[in-house]
Scaffold this motif. Structure first.
Motif, PDB file in Angstrom:
ATOM      1  N   LEU A 169      14.763  -2.342  72.373  1.00 18.46           N
ATOM      2  CA  LEU A 169      14.634  -3.789  72.432  1.00 18.46           C
ATOM      3  C   LEU A 169      15.694  -4.390  73.352  1.00 18.46           C
ATOM      4  N   ASN A 170      15.505  -5.660  73.677  1.00 21.20           N
ATOM      5  CA  ASN A 170      16.572  -6.385  74.347  1.00 21.20           C
ATOM      6  C   ASN A 170      17.702  -6.614  73.341  1.00 21.20           C
ATOM      7  N   GLU A 171      18.872  -6.944  73.815  1.00 24.00           N
ATOM      8  CA  GLU A 171      20.025  -7.085  72.927  1.00 24.00           C
ATOM      9  C   GLU A 171      19.817  -8.159  71.863  1.00 24.00           C
ATOM     10  N   ASN A 172      19.003  -9.193  72.181  1.00 28.05           N
ATOM     11  CA  ASN A 172      18.762 -10.261  71.210  1.00 28.05           C
ATOM     12  C   ASN A 172      17.626  -9.933  70.242  1.00 28.05           C
ATOM     13  N   GLY A 173      17.073  -8.711  70.322  1.00 24.33           N
ATOM     14  CA  GLY A 173      16.017  -8.285  69.414  1.00 24.33           C
ATOM     15  C   GLY A 173      14.615  -8.541  69.915  1.00 24.33           C
ATOM     16  N   SER A 174      14.473  -9.144  71.083  1.00 28.29           N
ATOM     17  CA  SER A 174      13.145  -9.391  71.639  1.00 28.29           C
ATOM     18  C   SER A 174      12.617  -8.133  72.329  1.00 28.29           C
ATOM     19  N   THR A 175      11.309  -8.085  72.526  1.00 27.73           N
ATOM     20  CA  THR A 175      10.666  -6.912  73.127  1.00 27.73           C
ATOM     21  C   THR A 175      10.563  -7.091  74.633  1.00 27.73           C
ATOM     22  N   PRO A 176      10.948  -6.104  75.419  1.00 26.38           N
ATOM     23  CA  PRO A 176      10.842  -6.204  76.877  1.00 26.38           C
ATOM     24  C   PRO A 176       9.397  -6.429  77.314  1.00 26.38           C
ATOM     25  N   ALA A 177       9.221  -7.134  78.401  1.00 24.47           N
ATOM     26  CA  ALA A 177       7.881  -7.414  78.922  1.00 24.47           C
ATOM     27  C   ALA A 177       7.157  -6.106  79.254  1.00 24.47           C
ATOM     28  N   GLY A 178       5.882  -6.068  78.891  1.00 25.92           N
ATOM     29  CA  GLY A 178       5.069  -4.897  79.197  1.00 25.92           C
ATOM     30  C   GLY A 178       5.112  -3.801  78.142  1.00 25.92           C
ATOM     31  N   TYR A 179       5.837  -4.038  77.044  1.00 26.44           N
ATOM     32  CA  TYR A 179       5.960  -3.043  75.990  1.00 26.44           C
ATOM     33  C   TYR A 179       5.518  -3.622  74.640  1.00 26.44           C
ATOM     34  N   THR A 180       5.240  -2.746  73.707  1.00 30.78           N
ATOM     35  CA  THR A 180       4.916  -3.146  72.334  1.00 30.78           C
ATOM     36  C   THR A 180       5.868  -2.427  71.392  1.00 30.78           C
ATOM     37  N   PHE A 181       6.649  -3.210  70.641  1.00 27.71           N
ATOM     38  CA  PHE A 181       7.587  -2.609  69.692  1.00 27.71           C
ATOM     39  C   PHE A 181       6.865  -2.312  68.379  1.00 27.71           C
ATOM     40  N   VAL A 182       7.077  -1.112  67.851  1.00 31.46           N
ATOM     41  CA  VAL A 182       6.407  -0.674  66.630  1.00 31.46           C
ATOM     42  C   VAL A 182       7.439  -0.341  65.564  1.00 31.46           C
ATOM     43  N   SER A 183       7.329  -1.003  64.415  1.00 34.78           N
ATOM     44  CA  SER A 183       8.156  -0.675  63.251  1.00 34.78           C
ATOM     45  C   SER A 183       7.323  -0.976  62.015  1.00 34.78           C
ATOM     46  N   ARG A 184       6.807   0.078  61.404  1.00 33.61           N
ATOM     47  CA  ARG A 184       5.933  -0.082  60.244  1.00 33.61           C
ATOM     48  C   ARG A 184       6.275   0.941  59.171  1.00 33.61           C
ATOM     49  N   THR A 185       6.165   0.504  57.932  1.00 34.12           N
ATOM     50  CA  THR A 185       6.351   1.389  56.785  1.00 34.12           C
ATOM     51  C   THR A 185       5.087   1.361  55.940  1.00 34.12           C
ATOM     52  N   SER A 186       4.603   2.540  55.574  1.00 36.39           N
ATOM     53  CA  SER A 186       3.396   2.654  54.756  1.00 36.39           C
ATOM     54  C   SER A 186       3.708   3.440  53.486  1.00 36.39           C
ATOM     55  N   PRO A 187       3.714   2.783  52.326  1.00 38.49           N
ATOM     56  CA  PRO A 187       3.938   3.505  51.068  1.00 38.49           C
ATOM     57  C   PRO A 187       2.823   4.514  50.794  1.00 38.49           C
ATOM     58  N   ILE A 188       3.209   5.694  50.351  1.00 35.17           N
ATOM     59  CA  ILE A 188       2.262   6.729  49.956  1.00 35.17           C
ATOM     60  C   ILE A 188       2.073   6.734  48.443  1.00 35.17           C
ATOM     61  N   GLY A 189       3.137   6.425  47.713  1.00 38.48           N
ATOM     62  CA  GLY A 189       3.055   6.398  46.251  1.00 38.48           C
ATOM     63  C   GLY A 189       4.337   5.845  45.663  1.00 38.48           C
ATOM     64  N   THR A 190       4.274   5.470  44.392  1.00 36.10           N
ATOM     65  CA  THR A 190       5.445   4.917  43.705  1.00 36.10           C
ATOM     66  C   THR A 190       5.596   5.563  42.332  1.00 36.10           C
ATOM     67  N   LYS A 191       6.828   5.520  41.823  1.00 40.97           N
ATOM     68  CA  LYS A 191       7.048   5.930  40.439  1.00 40.97           C
ATOM     69  C   LYS A 191       8.279   5.217  39.894  1.00 40.97           C
ATOM     70  N   ILE A 192       8.276   4.970  38.601  1.00 40.43           N
ATOM     71  CA  ILE A 192       9.408   4.345  37.930  1.00 40.43           C
ATOM     72  C   ILE A 192      10.283   5.434  37.309  1.00 40.43           C
ATOM     73  N   THR A 193      11.576   5.364  37.566  1.00 41.77           N
ATOM     74  CA  THR A 193      12.497   6.334  36.979  1.00 41.77           C
ATOM     75  C   THR A 193      13.269   5.742  35.803  1.00 41.77           C
ATOM     76  N   GLU A 194      13.443   4.412  35.800  1.00 42.45           N
ATOM     77  CA  GLU A 194      14.075   3.721  34.675  1.00 42.45           C
ATOM     78  C   GLU A 194      13.407   2.362  34.523  1.00 42.45           C
ATOM     79  N   SER A 195      13.287   1.904  33.283  1.00 43.06           N
ATOM     80  CA  SER A 195      12.696   0.584  33.088  1.00 43.06           C
ATOM     81  C   SER A 195      13.092   0.000  31.742  1.00 43.06           C
ATOM     82  N   SER A 196      13.148  -1.319  31.721  1.00 43.45           N
ATOM     83  CA  SER A 196      13.347  -2.089  30.498  1.00 43.45           C
ATOM     84  C   SER A 196      12.559  -3.376  30.680  1.00 43.45           C
ATOM     85  N   ALA A 197      12.737  -4.318  29.790  1.00 40.90           N
ATOM     86  CA  ALA A 197      11.940  -5.537  29.860  1.00 40.90           C
ATOM     87  C   ALA A 197      12.160  -6.292  31.167  1.00 40.90           C
TER      88      ALA A 197
END
Length: 279
Positions: A169-197
């Protein structure tokens, strides 16, 4: 039970598991020649088969739809812990949200905590985190009020101009012209290890994409696998993040897929939207 399930184990509709074809006599195996025999009986049998298929479909649809109204369909086990099939859908209706906004308004139970953690993982791994204003808005939405300022300060020190430049990216976080910045997260599954009310610790197993799509990119889009652990608390009538950490894996063996071109990757990112996740 899906529409393709066979509750009787017969291997086919009608309970016979077999299909028999009777050729007219004297045709020499020509199914189009000769006189038809037993037409009335054949028609009745066909009608019964069709009716049977319709009944099975209606029963399957009714069974699938009743989960949202049946408390027994809950994915929780004893003491609020998940059953062995931790990533199986519960039947609970997903949270409602406006397009473009982070889903909020989760159920005050273990399923709601897991739904919140999955959607918050998506938000924390999005391209919006590289933009100061959007990052602050995200944190205001998902972080518990008492910890929001601390999260903002910590992430401001992490998302530096040097870090932005390192990912292309550019220093200010913008994407340079002619490019596409990709940042994606895809959950596959979840589980609870501790829980209360009013508290829950949720692990979210994820796959992520990060990089710059472009013909001359020196930071091509790559895939990673990681697990995010979130401690959540019930605050302001919703689940909010108290702490968050990340570890590598579990990581599957890479397949033999051929990497797509930069143009194909950029097109896919522009055309394919994300999901709202719910247990």
């Amino acid at each position: 039970m899906s529409l393709g399930d066979d509750p009787e184990g017969s291997g086919g509709y009608g309970g016979t598991g077999q299909t028999r074809t009777r050729y007219p006599e004297g045709t020499g195996g020509d199914v189009y020649g000769g006189a038809r025999r037993g037409g009335s009986r054949s028609s009745s049998r066909s009608l019964i088969t069709v009716v049977g298929v319709v009944v099975l479909l209606i029963a399957a649809i009714a069974f699938a739809n009743r989960g949202g109204d049946d408390p027994s369909s809950s994915a929780e086990g004893t003491a609020g812990q998940p059953k062995a099939t931790a990533t199986a859908p519960s039947g609970t209706k997903p949270v409602q949200s406006d397009p473009g906004l982070i889903p909020t308004g989760y159920a005050h139970d273990a399923q709601g905590a897991q739904s919140a953690a999955a959607n918050y993982a998506v938000a924390l791994g999005s391209a919006d985190m590289f933009d100061k204003a959007k990052r602050d808005a995200t944190l205001q939405t998902i972080i518990t009020p008492s910890r929001t300022a601390s999260f903002q300060s910590t992430l401001d020190r992490a998302y530096t101009p040097a870090f932005n430049k390192n990912v292309g990216l550019n220093e200010n976080g913008s994407t340079p012209a002619g490019y596409t910045f990709v940042s994606r997260t895809s959950p596959i599954g979840t589980k609870i290890t501790e829980s209360s009310a009013d508290n829950a610790t949720v692990e979210v197993w994820c796959s992520g994409l990060l990089g710059m799509a472009g013909a001359k990119s020196t930071n091509p889009v790559t895939n990673s696998w990681f697990t995010i652990t979130m401690k959540l608390e019930w605050a302001d009538d919703d689940w909010k993040v108290v702490t968050q950490s990340q570890t590598e894996g579990p990581t599957p063996v890479p397949g033999d897929d051929t990497a797509s071109s930069a143009d194909d990757m950029a097109k896919a990112v522009d055309e394919y939207g994300g999901f709202t996740y719910a247990r």
